[in-house]
Design a protein around this motif. Structure first.
Motif, PDB file in Angstrom:
ATOM      1  N   MET A 127     -22.324  36.038  17.731  1.00  0.00           N
ATOM      2  CA  MET A 127     -20.991  36.626  17.770  1.00  0.00           C
ATOM      3  C   MET A 127     -20.339  36.481  16.403  1.00  0.00           C
ATOM      4  N   SER A 128     -19.648  37.499  15.954  1.00  0.00           N
ATOM      5  CA  SER A 128     -18.996  37.488  14.660  1.00  0.00           C
ATOM      6  C   SER A 128     -17.764  36.596  14.678  1.00  0.00           C
ATOM      7  N   GLU A 129     -17.582  35.877  13.592  1.00  0.00           N
ATOM      8  CA  GLU A 129     -16.425  35.005  13.477  1.00  0.00           C
ATOM      9  C   GLU A 129     -15.185  35.824  13.134  1.00  0.00           C
ATOM     10  N   SER A 130     -14.082  35.521  13.827  1.00  0.00           N
ATOM     11  CA  SER A 130     -12.812  36.189  13.532  1.00  0.00           C
ATOM     12  C   SER A 130     -12.198  35.492  12.329  1.00  0.00           C
ATOM     13  N   ASN A 131     -12.202  36.165  11.213  1.00  0.00           N
ATOM     14  CA  ASN A 131     -11.701  35.532   9.998  1.00  0.00           C
ATOM     15  C   ASN A 131     -10.674  36.355   9.238  1.00  0.00           C
ATOM     16  N   HIS A 132     -10.261  37.497   9.795  1.00  0.00           N
ATOM     17  CA  HIS A 132      -9.259  38.331   9.127  1.00  0.00           C
ATOM     18  C   HIS A 132      -8.006  38.420   9.982  1.00  0.00           C
ATOM     19  N   THR A 133      -6.875  38.275   9.328  1.00  0.00           N
ATOM     20  CA  THR A 133      -5.589  38.418  10.013  1.00  0.00           C
ATOM     21  C   THR A 133      -5.186  39.892  10.024  1.00  0.00           C
ATOM     22  N   PHE A 148      -9.858  39.231  13.508  1.00  0.00           N
ATOM     23  CA  PHE A 148     -10.860  40.274  13.303  1.00  0.00           C
ATOM     24  C   PHE A 148     -12.034  39.799  12.463  1.00  0.00           C
ATOM     25  N   SER A 149     -13.224  40.155  12.899  1.00  0.00           N
ATOM     26  CA  SER A 149     -14.433  39.955  12.090  1.00  0.00           C
ATOM     27  C   SER A 149     -14.612  41.191  11.203  1.00  0.00           C
ATOM     28  N   ASP A 150     -15.584  41.136  10.310  1.00  0.00           N
ATOM     29  CA  ASP A 150     -15.883  42.310   9.486  1.00  0.00           C
ATOM     30  C   ASP A 150     -16.249  43.499  10.368  1.00  0.00           C
ATOM     31  N   LYS A 151     -17.002  43.239  11.429  1.00  0.00           N
ATOM     32  CA  LYS A 151     -17.386  44.312  12.356  1.00  0.00           C
ATOM     33  C   LYS A 151     -16.142  44.920  13.008  1.00  0.00           C
ATOM     34  N   HIS A 152     -15.186  44.069  13.400  1.00  0.00           N
ATOM     35  CA  HIS A 152     -13.945  44.579  14.000  1.00  0.00           C
ATOM     36  C   HIS A 152     -13.182  45.473  13.023  1.00  0.00           C
ATOM     37  N   ILE A 153     -13.183  45.094  11.746  1.00  0.00           N
ATOM     38  CA  ILE A 153     -12.492  45.906  10.739  1.00  0.00           C
ATOM     39  C   ILE A 153     -13.110  47.302  10.687  1.00  0.00           C
ATOM     40  N   ASP A 154     -14.435  47.376  10.713  1.00  0.00           N
ATOM     41  CA  ASP A 154     -15.112  48.682  10.725  1.00  0.00           C
ATOM     42  C   ASP A 154     -14.745  49.481  11.972  1.00  0.00           C
ATOM     43  N   GLU A 155     -14.686  48.809  13.125  1.00  0.00           N
ATOM     44  CA  GLU A 155     -14.308  49.485  14.369  1.00  0.00           C
ATOM     45  C   GLU A 155     -12.861  49.958  14.327  1.00  0.00           C
ATOM     46  N   LEU A 156     -11.978  49.135  13.772  1.00  0.00           N
ATOM     47  CA  LEU A 156     -10.571  49.549  13.632  1.00  0.00           C
ATOM     48  C   LEU A 156     -10.464  50.798  12.763  1.00  0.00           C
ATOM     49  N   HIS A 157     -11.215  50.818  11.677  1.00  0.00           N
ATOM     50  CA  HIS A 157     -11.242  51.975  10.772  1.00  0.00           C
ATOM     51  C   HIS A 157     -11.579  53.239  11.549  1.00  0.00           C
ATOM     52  N   ASP A 158     -12.649  53.177  12.329  1.00  0.00           N
ATOM     53  CA  ASP A 158     -13.100  54.345  13.092  1.00  0.00           C
ATOM     54  C   ASP A 158     -12.085  54.745  14.162  1.00  0.00           C
ATOM     55  N   ARG A 159     -11.511  53.763  14.845  1.00  0.00           N
ATOM     56  CA  ARG A 159     -10.536  54.060  15.906  1.00  0.00           C
ATOM     57  C   ARG A 159      -9.262  54.677  15.342  1.00  0.00           C
ATOM     58  N   ILE A 160      -8.806  54.175  14.205  1.00  0.00           N
ATOM     59  CA  ILE A 160      -7.594  54.728  13.592  1.00  0.00           C
ATOM     60  C   ILE A 160      -7.831  56.171  13.169  1.00  0.00           C
ATOM     61  N   LEU A 161      -8.976  56.446  12.557  1.00  0.00           N
ATOM     62  CA  LEU A 161      -9.289  57.826  12.171  1.00  0.00           C
ATOM     63  C   LEU A 161      -9.378  58.735  13.391  1.00  0.00           C
TER      64      LEU A 161
END
Length: 86
Positions: free
Chosen positions: A1-7, A56-69
């Motif tokens: 599981m990815s670590e949540s490291n981004h606010t 957010f993990s790095d993977k979550h950031i990528d998913e957020l990017h896609d969802r926002i678009l």
């Protein structure tokens, strides 16, 4: 599981190429404001400090990017439909 490291604040910086707002990030995350505030309290912070807790993990950031678009594209399509009906 990815670590949540981004606010949320860091997510705004990482998604700055989109100009993503805090509200867009929260909406795309699937969490409610109340859930984020509760998470802040659980980490010993004030509820108003929810933007400063790692979510957010790095993977979550990528998913957020896609969802926002995707959300923006959907809103743009809706805008075109409304314009055609006028």
């Amino acid at each position: 599981m990815s670590e949540s490291n981004h606010t949320i604040i860091e997510a705004e910086v990482l998604l700055s190429n989109l100009g993503a707002t805090c509200d867009e990030i929260i909406n795309a995350s699937g969490w409610t404001l109340g859930e984020l505030e509760a998470a802040a309290i659980r980490t010993g912070r004030l509820r108003e400090e929810y933007r400063r807790i790692p979510m957010f993990s790095d993977k979550h950031i990528d998913e957020l990017h896609d969802r926002i678009l995707a959300e923006r594209a959907e809103l743009a399509d809706l805008g075109r439909v409304i314009q055609r009906r006028r």
